[in-house]
Design an enzyme around this catalytic site. Structure first.
Site, mmCIF file in Angstrom:
data_model
loop_
_atom_site.group_PDB
_atom_site.id
_atom_site.type_symbol
_atom_site.label_atom_id
_atom_site.label_comp_id
_atom_site.label_asym_id
_atom_site.label_seq_id
_atom_site.Cartn_x
_atom_site.Cartn_y
_atom_site.Cartn_z
ATOM 1 N N GLU A 24 -2.363 -5.263 -3.976
ATOM 2 C CA GLU A 24 -3.046 -4.848 -2.757
ATOM 3 C C GLU A 24 -4.454 -5.437 -2.696
ATOM 4 O O GLU A 24 -4.906 -5.897 -1.646
ATOM 5 C CB GLU A 24 -3.094 -3.323 -2.735
ATOM 6 C CG GLU A 24 -3.583 -2.708 -1.455
ATOM 7 C CD GLU A 24 -3.634 -1.193 -1.559
ATOM 8 O OE1 GLU A 24 -3.446 -0.549 -0.524
ATOM 9 O OE2 GLU A 24 -3.869 -0.668 -2.666
ATOM 10 N N HIS A 80 0.832 -1.208 0.000
ATOM 11 C CA HIS A 80 0.000 0.000 0.000
ATOM 12 C C HIS A 80 0.868 1.260 0.000
ATOM 13 O O HIS A 80 0.614 2.210 -0.749
ATOM 14 C CB HIS A 80 -0.906 -0.015 1.229
ATOM 15 C CG HIS A 80 -1.796 1.192 1.353
ATOM 16 N ND1 HIS A 80 -2.926 1.362 0.586
ATOM 17 C CD2 HIS A 80 -1.699 2.304 2.135
ATOM 18 C CE1 HIS A 80 -3.497 2.514 0.904
ATOM 19 N NE2 HIS A 80 -2.774 3.105 1.839
ATOM 20 N N ASN A 98 26.527 -22.727 -6.014
ATOM 21 C CA ASN A 98 27.296 -23.964 -6.072
ATOM 22 C C ASN A 98 26.871 -24.939 -4.986
ATOM 23 O O ASN A 98 26.765 -26.143 -5.216
ATOM 24 C CB ASN A 98 28.793 -23.650 -5.926
ATOM 25 C CG ASN A 98 29.454 -23.374 -7.257
ATOM 26 O OD1 ASN A 98 29.601 -24.251 -8.084
ATOM 27 N ND2 ASN A 98 29.844 -22.134 -7.476
#
Length: 698
Positions: free
Chosen positions: A68, A46, A432
């Site tokens: 929202e 918001h 990795n």
């Protein structure tokens, strides 16, 4: 309104809100029924919507508005979250982040958000794949929203029931009523598009306190200052003014949408307190029941909430300062450090006790000032760590692995220049660890391990260094595979291979271009690019090492200096030249007789505590010319330095002593100078080169 002056603030706050959304979405994914987390995400979205609309970034505003709407249904129990909806919301966050970065680079922040908006609208309509039947009730959304609004209105009418009053507050209210004062419950609603809500709340409080006294507010004053509320706040207010005067005082503040004022009497106070107590008891019971059902998850979330709350308190007591200003301050202080050194040198030569006392006092003060400035530049490494949970989440889904990322020591602080550079190496090591460190789910079950692999990211201080460790509980590194590949690529010779220790074999991973990956993919195999990781870490004055146990896992450890701006160094002389050796690289200084020098593999070496250490002559390495006065000595002076577990002895003519020095770049005309990391200006005005010990030790 001229918006350029607010752009930096918009960018910084947008990044903070997006990071908060990411963090909370990761928590929400594991606890989709937690309305508190949904509310936190909703508030951030918001705020982001209002900020972007005010700044004129319509695509951002449009996308956050639809987000929202979806979150509003979730928090009102009208929509149940599932994996598909979470993926869409995560995609929205990714696009919003790319928009902000585009703005940072001078762009207009525009992007094609039409597809995402359609997905969000489909979720709202219940037509999105995987969401049908996920609504909490069967009625249409519009009717449920109206019902929700009516319910909210009914709740508001229960005067003061939102506010839990302690015994002291109740006593104050009763005494005020008995003395003829009036007590009001006031609910103030700020306009939805208001950009600075906390400023409006402050103005309302200021106006009210001119005509009376506020004894309770919800949210708290701290939360209001941090703008940790949506649109409304409530207060209990004592005054001798009538209702119209109080309303006029509140509504005189701009961008206030509405105010609801209800006068309270003794009965209302008691009723409100009983209702609050009952609600509190019910909440405690529900929390206890939930905690019994999933104690581990709830405990972790409680810790997360406490950490977030702690951050909010700190935020309210700090101010933002542009890093450029800190850089300027640091440069100015660096010049002061140089002049301090000159004054100390002059004072010693003069023999004037008053001057020496004054300079000594100034040195102590400037030393304290130095610590303060260096601390101002220190920032928590969490700024880097915060981006990893989301990355691991996406990577785990892509590889179809279950991964538990455990982060500790995120509050460990590093100089911001190091923080800016450390992110990419850590990304590479983490990728990795997930891709080739952890086994597949089937392999882990077969090996008697849990389905979920654990990757631990840890940071901690030790002396003048910060250590970062990345540990996985995977299959470990295949020693023979590395050795065979190294022989194949010519990195080591066959006859040398048998004499290598496990540690030496693992270090081959950092050789340039070395890789054990069977195929090239978007996700680097273990070893791909580790030479780049090593180069980057060493350019920061650090070292990286790896250790592994077959079947149990691998640990990468990075050692970094706390700061790169002002360092402690040992000043030494070689002929007529002065050099600085960083104290962080020095083990100790020593003096050896010439008959103690030995030879091995055509290299002069010494015995240092039972270890054979090579002697390196700085005079020969840097081609230092002979001094005018040549003296023959029966002894050599050496500085024992290290790089990881390797050591070397640097031969010098004499030791000057330890000193704080300012690290200065050699400039664009002197680049890639071997074994020199920079220069510093000494107290007598001379320039001393700073030795890069990592480059000297091969």
């Amino acid at each position: 309104m001229e918006m350029n002056q607010y752009l930096d603030m918009f960018i910084e706050e947008s990044r903070e809100h997006l990071q908060a959304i990411n963090d909370n979405l990761l928590l929400l994914e594991n606890d989709t029924e937690n309305v508190d987390i949904v509310n936190d995400v909703f508030r951030s979205a918001h705020t982001l919507k209002g900020m972007s609309a005010t700044m004129g970034f319509e695509d951002m505003s449009s996308l956050t508005h639809q987000m929202e709407n979806v979150l509003d249904l979730v928090r009102n129990h009208q929509l149940k979250l599932n994996s598909e909806i979470m993926d869409v919301i995560f995609q929205c966050v990714d696009v919003l982040e790319s928009m902000v970065e585009d703005i940072v680079e001078g762009g207009d922040g525009k992007a094609d958000v039409s597809e995402l908006v359609k997905k969000l609208q489909a979720i709202l309509a219940g037509d999105f794949d995987g969401t049908k039947g996920s609504s909490a009730t069967d009625g249409p959304v519009e009717q449920k929203n109206e019902s929700s609004s009516e319910s909210a209105a009914n709740n508001v009418s229960a005067t003061g029931s939102y506010l839990s009053l302690d015994e002291f507050a109740i006593t104050v209210i009763k005494q005020s009523l008995d003395s003829g004062h009036r007590v009001y419950y006031i609910k103030t609603v700020v306009e939805e598009e208001c950009l600075l809500k906390s400023a409006r709340a402050y103005m309302v409080f200021n106006n009210l306190e001119q005509i009376g006294e506020i004894i309770k507010s919800e949210p708290s004053v701290q939360e209001l200052e941090d703008e940790n509320f949506e649109q409304e706040f409530e207060v209990i207010f004592i005054t001798d003014k009538n209702k119209e005067e109080v309303e006029k005082s509140v509504m005189s503040v701009s961008e206030i949408e509405s105010v609801q004022i209800e006068e309270m009497d003794h009965d209302a106070v008691l009723a409100g307190q009983k209702e609050a107590a009952a609600a509190s008891a019910q909440s405690v019971a529900e929390t206890s029941q939930k905690q019994d059902s999933n104690d581990r998850v709830d405990t972790r979330k409680e810790q997360d909430k406490k950490a977030v709350a702690a951050k909010k308190v700190v935020t309210g007591k700090t101010i933002r300062v542009g890093i450029e200003r800190l850089d300027v301050l640091m440069n100015l202080f660096s010049e002061l450090v140089i002049d301090r050194g000159r004054l100390e040198s002059i004072a010693r030569r003069s023999g004037n006790h008053d001057l020496m006392d004054t300079v000594e006092h100034m040195s102590r003060i400037s030393g304290d000032l130095q610590n303060i400035i260096l601390n101002m530049r220190m920032v928590p490494i969490e700024q880097v760590f915060n981006r990893f949970p989301r990355m691991i989440r996406d990577l785990a889904k892509e590889l179809n692995k279950k991964v538990d990322l455990q982060i500790s020591g995120a509050d460990t602080e590093l100089d911001r220049t190091v923080i800016d550079e450390i992110g990419d190496p850590l990304v590479h090591l983490l990728r990795n660890a997930i891709d080739h460190g952890l086994e597949s789910t089937e392999e882990r079950i077969k090996a008697g391990k849990s389905e979920e692999g654990v990757v631990e990211l840890k940071a901690y201080h030790s002396g003048n260094h910060v250590f970062i460790e990345i540990t996985d509980d995977g299959k470990g590194i295949d020693r023979d595979k590395i050795l065979n590949k190294a022989i194949e690529k010519g990195v080591v010779k066959t006859e040398e291979a048998s004499g290598l220790s496990d540690k030496q074999v693992y270090d081959l991973l950092f050789a340039s271009g070395f890789s054990t990956a069977e195929k090239v993919s978007d996700i680097s195999g273990r070893g791909v690019g580790l030479d780049v990781v090593k180069t980057k870490i060493e350019s920061l004055g650090g070292v990286v090492s790896v250790d592994s146990t077959a079947g149990q896992g691998t640990i990468f450890q990075i050692q970094l200096p706390l700061t790169l701006s002002i360092i402690s160094a040992m000043l030494v002389t070689v002929e007529d030249e002065t050099y600085a050796v960083p104290l962080s690289s020095i083990i100790e200084t020593a003096v050896y007789k010439k008959d103690e020098i030995m030879h091995a593999h055509h290299q002069e070496v010494i015995d240092f505590r039972g270890k054979v250490v090579p002697l390196l002559s700085l005079k020969n390495i840097f081609e230092v010319p002979d001094s005018a006065v040549k003296q023959e000595k029966d002894e050599i002076s050496a500085v024992i330095v290290r790089k990881g577990d390797k050591m070397a002895a640097l031969v010098v003519d004499s030791f000057i002593g330890q000193q704080e020095i300012v690290l200065k770049s050699l400039g664009k005309y002197l680049v890639n100078v071997f074994a020199i990391s920079g220069a510093t200006i000494l107290g007598d005005g001379q320039v001393a080169l700073i030795i890069d010990c990592n480059a000297l030790i091969k």
